[in-house]
Design an enzyme around this catalytic site. Structure first.
Site: not given
Ligand code: ADP
Ligand code: ADP
Ligand code: MG
Length: 666
Positions: A275, A288, A348
């Site tokens: 990502e 990440e 929401f």
């Molecule tokens: P997750 O594991 O919950 O997906 P991420 O690190 O991928 O966590 O972050 C989720 C979302 O938050 C990203 O898709 C982005 O939109 C936003 N985000 C994360 N880090 C940043 C950052 N440093 N600055 C701006 N937006 C961020």
């Molecule tokens: P990101 O982590 O970058 O946002 P996703 O949108 O693919 O990527 O989110 C997946 C994350 O959401 C998983 O790592 C988990 O934490 C949570 N999640 C989604 N669906 C489930 C599920 N069915 N059971 C448990 N956790 C879930």
């Molecule tokens: Mg993410």
């Protein structure tokens, strides 16, 4: 190839994996908790194993139970889906030690990439560009404040083990850090069993673009292009698409090459996602790596024609990839909408309950687009508070982005859910926005476009026409039926002149029947609407038809003398009146709404984590009244205005219902 695999997950992803396994001739075992005993996944699986109580910590997250279930059933491999054990290196290692194949990357790759702090260290060392920040664990609030001030506001507090947008807080100043750090830590502990937090610079208004990678156990890694997931709410993806409207060939190739290099550097050997946050100028920073199948993988499947679950199973079984980078091409465009059990009209908030009616659009080729709906539920199932509030993932594919969006709009019209609140009207609103259609996306999109939340939209002229035509047809049909069965309504059926009120707007109409529908003359506007190809009869909640040749579906509910009709994001009360009653109608006084501004109402069912208001206390606007936990999220409830607290009706530890009055102001 395996002859039997176990799926250590639930819901739509378990169903998704079963479908591919079945096609490949592999038997499936599904584990289930008490809450999922009657689930679709459990019904579809060849075998099931009960693994304990509903809370994931006592069932889906217990490695011993999953391993025991493999032993008991003789499953040779485990697909972890996403969430739960999917990114736990220990679990992957444990499987290896027990001689069970983990359908995912090797434990070393999960270890190196599956944790945000560790993966940043690794990516930085591998020369991948990273978001500036403190790559290390934050000890306490004081430490968090010091680091935040070093980086410079705004910053993002993030759970190192986080995922799915949970365990993330933006802080614009010291107060946000002081308040957010304990909250994010508690959320991380609750959701991931790991409360390590780090801090990085918050990049304002970026886009989220990620690269799907796929590796095998023979050192090959390819990328399957990008997905753009900028339409997010609370950092949680809501709408995703592939490809991204931002990227050109050169940027796509550069991002793909970085993602592949990173994957190769960790010996990545399964499906995974790298990502990035990207600037509007196409600069990009590593965010990440998710070492698992991603929720939004269907859009990649739809543009590449590959089945990612099949690829994961094949590489796990030791097969080399059957193609090289040069064999892969982007075909068309795909959009995915996450259908959530939440109330878009009320900030929401989660809306759990039973799917009294669940009728998704038909999958497959439609009029110029293709529909795919990944769901783990059936009509009658419950969306419980224990797991993700996602009902399904609706995806469309078409040759162009415009056609995929138009298809999504139509597919959302055809999605019918009753029994709980859902975000379908909100998703439809986005599909209709010029900004979305033009591809000017950013992660701040929803906050930018809906700064005061979502209140539905006023009907457009086309929607008002659709509602007018549908209502007159329904009114006529109901009147004819009432007359046939002889209960009431004796007015002349032959009346052709009516007044139709769509909300407050009234228009006279003149009707005439057609063989397959109705024409609605609008004398004031010198236009005639032609309603045809009607698919509706009394009692049906969806009305399908064509208005002047344009296909539409509206949701209808009888309401008193008229109907409440919803087309996409527009909802209106529609009355079909005689000219005389229309005149009388104008003189009726409007009903006043009850004043609830002095009450703090529980916006959802949940658990009171803390009650910060006390009777007699003066509260400032924005001050924290209480914290409510629901769906593993801590929701801070704030005072909407300044005032003196008159009564406090709940305390920490209480379970509260939606709409319960928590605090009353004088
Ligand atoms: P997750 O594991 O919950 O997906 P991420 O690190 O991928 O966590 O972050 C989720 C979302 O938050 C990203 O898709 C982005 O939109 C936003 N985000 C994360 N880090 C940043 C950052 N440093 N600055 C701006 N937006 C961020
Ligand atoms: P990101 O982590 O970058 O946002 P996703 O949108 O693919 O990527 O989110 C997946 C994350 O959401 C998983 O790592 C988990 O934490 C949570 N999640 C989604 N669906 C489930 C599920 N069915 N059971 C448990 N956790 C879930
Ligand atoms: Mg993410």
């Amino acid at each position: 190839m395996f002859s039997k695999i176990l799926i250590a997950n639930r819901g739509e992803i378990a169903v998704r994996i079963i479908k591919t396994a079945r096609r490949m001739g592999i038997a499936t075992v599904v584990v289930y908790s008490e809450a999922d005993a009657d689930s679709l996944a459990a019904e579809m699986a060849d075998e099931t194993v009960f693994i304990g109580p509903a809370p994931a910590a006592q069932s889906y997250l217990v490695a011993d139970k999953i391993i025991a279930a493999c032993r008991e059933t003789g499953a040779q491999a485990v697909h972890p889906g996403f969430g739960f054990l999917s990114e736990k290196a220990e679990f992957a290692q444990r499987c290896a030690d027990e001689g069970i194949v983990f359908i995912g990357p090797n434990p070393h790759a999960i270890e190196a990439m599956g944790d945000k702090i560790e993966s940043k260290k690794f990516a930085a060392a591998a020369g991948v560009s990273c978001v500036p920040g403190h790559i290390g664990e934050i000890q306490d609030v004081a430490h968090a404040v010091r680091i935040s001030e070093e980086i410079g506001y705004p910053v993002m507090l993030k759970a190192s083990a986080g995922g799915g947008g949970k365990g993330i807080r933006v802080a614009w100043g010291r107060k946000d850090v002081e308040e957010g750090f304990p909250a994010v830590r508690a959320e991380a502990k609750g959701a991931f069993g790991d409360d390590r937090i780090f801090i990085e610079k918050f990049i304002e208004s970026p886009r989220h673009i990620e690269i799907q990678v796929l590796g095998d156990k023979h050192g090959h890694v390819v990328h399957l292009f990008e997905r753009e997931c900028s339409i997010q709410r609370r950092n949680q993806k809501v709408i995703e698409e592939a490809p991204s409207p931002l990227l050109d060939e050169a940027t796509r190739a550069a991002m793909g090459a970085q993602a592949v290099a990173l994957a190769q550097a960790v010996g990545y050997d399964s499906a995974g996602t790298v990502e990035f946050v990207a600037g509007q100028d196409k600069s990009f920073y590593f965010l990440e790596m998710n070492t698992r199948l991603q929720v939004e993988h269907p859009v990649t499947e739809l543009i590449t024609g590959l089945d990612l679950v099949e690829q994961m199973i094949r590489v796990a079984a030791g097969e080399p990839l059957g193609f090289e980078q040069k064999d892969l091409k982007i075909n068309g465009w795909s959009i995915e909408s996450r259908i959530y059990a939440e109330d878009p009209y009320r900030k929401f908030l989660p809306s759990i309950g039973r799917l009294v009616r669940y009728d998704p659009p038909v999958e497959g080729a439609a009029d110029g687009y293709v529909v795919r709906n990944d769901a783990g539920v059936r009509e009658g199932d419950e969306i419980s508070m224990f797991y993700d509030p996602m009902i399904s993932k609706l995806a469309t594919w078409a040759p162009t982005r415009g056609a995929a969006i138009a298809g999504m709009g139509r597919a959302l019209e055809d999605f019918h859910i009753e029994g709980l609140n859902h975000n379908v009207p909100f998703l439809a609103a986005v599909m209709d926005q010029e900004r979305f259609k033009s591809g000017q996306l950013a992660t701040s999109y929803i906050a930018d476009e809906f700064p005061d939340g979502f209140a539905g939209l006023e009907p457009t002229p086309f929607q008002a026409d659709v509602m007018t035509a549908a209502a007159t047809y329904m009114h006529r049909t109901l009147a004819a039926r009432a007359r046939r069965v002889g209960n009431g309504l004796s007015g002349p059926l032959s009346r052709t002149e009516w007044v139709v009120a769509v909300g407050k707007a009234k228009r006279p109409v003149k009707l005439s029947d057609l063989e397959d529908g109705l024409t609605v003359e609008l004398p004031g506007e010198e236009r005639t609407l032609r309603l045809s190809t009607i698919d509706w009869r009394p009692g049906l909640p969806l009305f399908r038809g064509e208005l002047d040749g344009a296909a539409f579906t509206v949701a209808v509910e009888p309401a008193g003398e008229g109907f409440v009709i919803r087309h996409r994001a527009a909802k209106a009360r529609v009355l079909v009146l005689t000219p005389l009653s229309a005149e009388l109608h104008d003189r009726l006084p409007e009903k006043k709404k009850a004043d609830t501004s002095r009450l703090v109402i529980s916006p959802m069912p949940g658990l009171v984590v803390s009650m910060d208001a006390a009777a007699g206390q003066t509260m400032r606007e924005g001050e924290v009244v209480c914290v409510i936990e629901a769906m593993k999220m801590q929701n801070i409830i704030r005072a909407e205005r300044e005032g003196v607290v008159k009564a406090v009706n709940a305390k920490a530890g209480d379970s509260v219902a939606a709409d319960e009055v928590l605090v009353e102001f004088a």
